[in-house]
Motif scaffolding. Structure first.
Motif, PDB file in Angstrom:
ATOM      1  N   HIS A   1       0.810  -1.211   0.000  1.00  0.00           N
ATOM      2  CA  HIS A   1       0.000   0.000   0.000  1.00  0.00           C
ATOM      3  C   HIS A   1       0.847   1.265   0.000  1.00  0.00           C
ATOM      4  O   HIS A   1       0.326   2.351  -0.166  1.00  0.00           O
ATOM      5  CB  HIS A   1      -0.938   0.018   1.220  1.00  0.00           C
ATOM      6  CG  HIS A   1      -0.256   0.304   2.515  1.00  0.00           C
ATOM      7  ND1 HIS A   1       0.374  -0.659   3.260  1.00  0.00           N
ATOM      8  CD2 HIS A   1      -0.085   1.475   3.203  1.00  0.00           C
ATOM      9  CE1 HIS A   1       0.896  -0.113   4.350  1.00  0.00           C
ATOM     10  NE2 HIS A   1       0.639   1.174   4.333  1.00  0.00           N
ATOM     11  N   LYS A   2       2.155   1.132   0.170  1.00  0.00           N
ATOM     12  CA  LYS A   2       3.022   2.304   0.212  1.00  0.00           C
ATOM     13  C   LYS A   2       3.351   2.795  -1.196  1.00  0.00           C
ATOM     14  O   LYS A   2       3.375   2.033  -2.155  1.00  0.00           O
ATOM     15  CB  LYS A   2       4.322   1.987   0.959  1.00  0.00           C
ATOM     16  CG  LYS A   2       4.159   1.770   2.453  1.00  0.00           C
ATOM     17  CD  LYS A   2       5.517   1.617   3.110  1.00  0.00           C
ATOM     18  CE  LYS A   2       5.406   1.478   4.618  1.00  0.00           C
ATOM     19  NZ  LYS A   2       6.729   1.372   5.258  1.00  0.00           N
ATOM     20  N   ARG A   3       3.619   4.096  -1.296  1.00  0.00           N
ATOM     21  CA  ARG A   3       4.092   4.680  -2.538  1.00  0.00           C
ATOM     22  C   ARG A   3       5.511   4.174  -2.804  1.00  0.00           C
ATOM     23  O   ARG A   3       6.260   3.866  -1.874  1.00  0.00           O
ATOM     24  CB  ARG A   3       4.108   6.201  -2.429  1.00  0.00           C
ATOM     25  CG  ARG A   3       2.775   6.826  -2.081  1.00  0.00           C
ATOM     26  CD  ARG A   3       1.864   6.897  -3.272  1.00  0.00           C
ATOM     27  NE  ARG A   3       2.432   7.752  -4.320  1.00  0.00           N
ATOM     28  CZ  ARG A   3       2.015   7.719  -5.589  1.00  0.00           C
ATOM     29  NH1 ARG A   3       1.069   6.870  -5.951  1.00  0.00           N
ATOM     30  NH2 ARG A   3       2.536   8.536  -6.480  1.00  0.00           N
TER      31      ARG A   3
ATOM     32  N   VAL B   1       9.856   8.450  -2.343  1.00  0.00           N
ATOM     33  CA  VAL B   1       9.745   9.887  -2.103  1.00  0.00           C
ATOM     34  C   VAL B   1      11.128  10.494  -2.326  1.00  0.00           C
ATOM     35  O   VAL B   1      12.153   9.905  -1.959  1.00  0.00           O
ATOM     36  CB  VAL B   1       9.227  10.184  -0.676  1.00  0.00           C
ATOM     37  CG1 VAL B   1      10.137   9.615   0.402  1.00  0.00           C
ATOM     38  CG2 VAL B   1       9.041  11.688  -0.480  1.00  0.00           C
TER      39      VAL B   1
ATOM     40  N   ASP C   1       5.108   4.340 -10.196  1.00  0.00           N
ATOM     41  CA  ASP C   1       4.158   5.422  -9.944  1.00  0.00           C
ATOM     42  C   ASP C   1       4.857   6.549  -9.195  1.00  0.00           C
ATOM     43  O   ASP C   1       5.369   6.344  -8.091  1.00  0.00           O
ATOM     44  CB  ASP C   1       2.987   4.881  -9.126  1.00  0.00           C
ATOM     45  CG  ASP C   1       1.883   5.913  -8.947  1.00  0.00           C
ATOM     46  OD1 ASP C   1       1.869   6.910  -9.696  1.00  0.00           O
ATOM     47  OD2 ASP C   1       1.028   5.716  -8.062  1.00  0.00           O
ATOM     48  N   PHE C   2       4.899   7.725  -9.806  1.00  0.00           N
ATOM     49  CA  PHE C   2       5.583   8.862  -9.187  1.00  0.00           C
ATOM     50  C   PHE C   2       4.801  10.128  -9.477  1.00  0.00           C
ATOM     51  O   PHE C   2       4.512  10.439 -10.630  1.00  0.00           O
ATOM     52  CB  PHE C   2       7.008   9.003  -9.736  1.00  0.00           C
ATOM     53  CG  PHE C   2       7.794  10.122  -9.098  1.00  0.00           C
ATOM     54  CD1 PHE C   2       8.353   9.967  -7.838  1.00  0.00           C
ATOM     55  CD2 PHE C   2       7.955  11.335  -9.746  1.00  0.00           C
ATOM     56  CE1 PHE C   2       9.052  10.995  -7.244  1.00  0.00           C
ATOM     57  CE2 PHE C   2       8.651  12.371  -9.160  1.00  0.00           C
ATOM     58  CZ  PHE C   2       9.210  12.195  -7.898  1.00  0.00           C
ATOM     59  N   ASN C   3       4.439  10.842  -8.436  1.00  0.00           N
ATOM     60  CA  ASN C   3       3.744  12.121  -8.570  1.00  0.00           C
ATOM     61  C   ASN C   3       4.797  13.230  -8.556  1.00  0.00           C
ATOM     62  O   ASN C   3       5.392  13.503  -7.509  1.00  0.00           O
ATOM     63  CB  ASN C   3       2.766  12.299  -7.411  1.00  0.00           C
ATOM     64  CG  ASN C   3       2.019  13.621  -7.481  1.00  0.00           C
ATOM     65  OD1 ASN C   3       2.345  14.497  -8.282  1.00  0.00           O
ATOM     66  ND2 ASN C   3       1.015  13.796  -6.637  1.00  0.00           N
TER      67      ASN C   3
ATOM     68  N   ASP D   1       5.160  13.229  -4.431  1.00  0.00           N
ATOM     69  CA  ASP D   1       6.310  12.384  -4.087  1.00  0.00           C
ATOM     70  C   ASP D   1       7.611  13.167  -4.182  1.00  0.00           C
ATOM     71  O   ASP D   1       8.689  12.587  -4.026  1.00  0.00           O
ATOM     72  CB  ASP D   1       6.365  11.177  -5.027  1.00  0.00           C
ATOM     73  CG  ASP D   1       5.147  10.280  -4.888  1.00  0.00           C
ATOM     74  OD1 ASP D   1       4.673  10.100  -3.751  1.00  0.00           O
ATOM     75  OD2 ASP D   1       4.666   9.773  -5.918  1.00  0.00           O
TER      76      ASP D   1
ATOM     77  N   TYR E   1       7.150  10.248   6.218  1.00  0.00           N
ATOM     78  CA  TYR E   1       6.941   9.421   5.033  1.00  0.00           C
ATOM     79  C   TYR E   1       7.330   7.965   5.261  1.00  0.00           C
ATOM     80  O   TYR E   1       7.191   7.132   4.355  1.00  0.00           O
ATOM     81  CB  TYR E   1       7.724  10.018   3.850  1.00  0.00           C
ATOM     82  CG  TYR E   1       7.214  11.389   3.483  1.00  0.00           C
ATOM     83  CD1 TYR E   1       6.225  11.559   2.523  1.00  0.00           C
ATOM     84  CD2 TYR E   1       7.697  12.522   4.142  1.00  0.00           C
ATOM     85  CE1 TYR E   1       5.733  12.816   2.214  1.00  0.00           C
ATOM     86  CE2 TYR E   1       7.204  13.786   3.844  1.00  0.00           C
ATOM     87  CZ  TYR E   1       6.223  13.922   2.886  1.00  0.00           C
ATOM     88  OH  TYR E   1       5.723  15.169   2.593  1.00  0.00           O
TER      89      TYR E   1
ATOM     90  N   THR F   1       4.343   5.913   4.587  1.00  0.00           N
ATOM     91  CA  THR F   1       3.635   6.100   3.315  1.00  0.00           C
ATOM     92  C   THR F   1       4.463   5.729   2.098  1.00  0.00           C
ATOM     93  O   THR F   1       3.914   5.549   1.011  1.00  0.00           O
ATOM     94  CB  THR F   1       3.174   7.560   3.164  1.00  0.00           C
ATOM     95  OG1 THR F   1       4.333   8.428   3.206  1.00  0.00           O
ATOM     96  CG2 THR F   1       2.212   7.947   4.281  1.00  0.00           C
ATOM     97  N   HIS F   2       5.791   5.629   2.247  1.00  0.00           N
ATOM     98  CA  HIS F   2       6.662   5.386   1.099  1.00  0.00           C
ATOM     99  C   HIS F   2       7.651   4.255   1.402  1.00  0.00           C
ATOM    100  O   HIS F   2       8.108   4.110   2.534  1.00  0.00           O
ATOM    101  CB  HIS F   2       7.427   6.650   0.711  1.00  0.00           C
ATOM    102  CG  HIS F   2       6.571   7.681   0.050  1.00  0.00           C
ATOM    103  ND1 HIS F   2       5.638   8.422   0.736  1.00  0.00           N
ATOM    104  CD2 HIS F   2       6.490   8.086  -1.253  1.00  0.00           C
ATOM    105  CE1 HIS F   2       5.025   9.260  -0.105  1.00  0.00           C
ATOM    106  NE2 HIS F   2       5.526   9.058  -1.309  1.00  0.00           N
TER     107      HIS F   2
END
Length: 219
Positions: free
Chosen positions: A4-6, A9, A40-42, A48, A71, A74-75
């Motif tokens: 579930h983590k990005r 970052v 996937d990178f914002n 991110d 983070y 989350t990452h």
């Protein structure tokens, strides 16, 4: 690592560096240029991509672990980029070791950390003997840009890049009367050849992305 983590970052020292990363990571087929798998990178600042606008290079050096602590949950991975040249800099190896050590102490896994310390500064990533660089800087002189920079003592004949990359860029921009802006950095990073970037720190970045996100090899 949790699904579930990005994926990653990125913390950088200023808006110009953020623009360069955005340029590299938003070009068409960017993952192919970098030789890694897509992830996937914002690229929006605050997504991110983080910028320590207040501290710049010394701020990132001293506080990266604090800025990135939120983070952890989350990452999966963290990449930190800063210049080596600033007042009080301990030098490249100490920057990498110190920032990495503080990140590990704050909870990041060593295998999920990459610290990129650029010698002497970011502009070294952008210089190539490439007309796209001259175009982004709006240089329109009759002589080639490299020839002019050699005449000014910025770019010696046997060197791949100007010895003082930031000063060389600033000199050109003064001649073209163009303010230095992050948009220039993003334009160059989006258009220049990745293979043409021979800077050691950039190759370290490239290698880290290839290790973290290995491209599938056709069978």
């Amino acid at each position: 690592m949790s699904d579930h983590k990005r994926p990653c970052v990125i913390l950088v020292a200023d808006s110009n560096m953020a623009a360069a990363f955005r340029g590299y990571l938003t070009r068409d087929q960017w993952h192919r240029s970098l030789g890694c798998a897509p992830f996937d990178f914002n690229p929006d600042v605050g997504g991110d991509l983080l910028v320590d606008e207040g501290g710049n290079d010394p701020g990132v050096y001293l506080r990266a672990h604090e800025l990135l602590r939120p983070y952890l949950n989350t990452h999966e991975r963290v990449l930190v980029a800063l210049d080596c040249e600033w007042d009080g800099s301990p030098g490249k190896q100490a920057i990498v070791d110190d920032v990495s050590g503080r990140l590990v102490s704050s909870g990041w896994q060593a295998s999920a950390i990459k610290v990129i310390a650029i010698e002497p500064e970011l502009e070294n990533w952008l210089w190539q003997d490439n007309p796209l660089v001259a175009d982004a800087l709006r240089y329109r002189g009759e002589s080639g840009l490299r020839t002019v920079l050699a005449q000014q003592g910025f770019w010696l004949a046997d060197e791949a890049k100007p010895r003082r990359p930031k000063e060389a860029a600033e000199w050109v921009l003064r001649q073209t009367r163009r303010p230095r802006s992050s948009a220039i950095y993003e334009e160059i990073a989006r258009r220049i050849s990745i293979k043409g970037c021979t800077d050691v720190a950039f190759m370290e970045l490239n290698a880290a992305l290839q290790e973290w996100f290995p491209a599938e090899v056709p069978t």
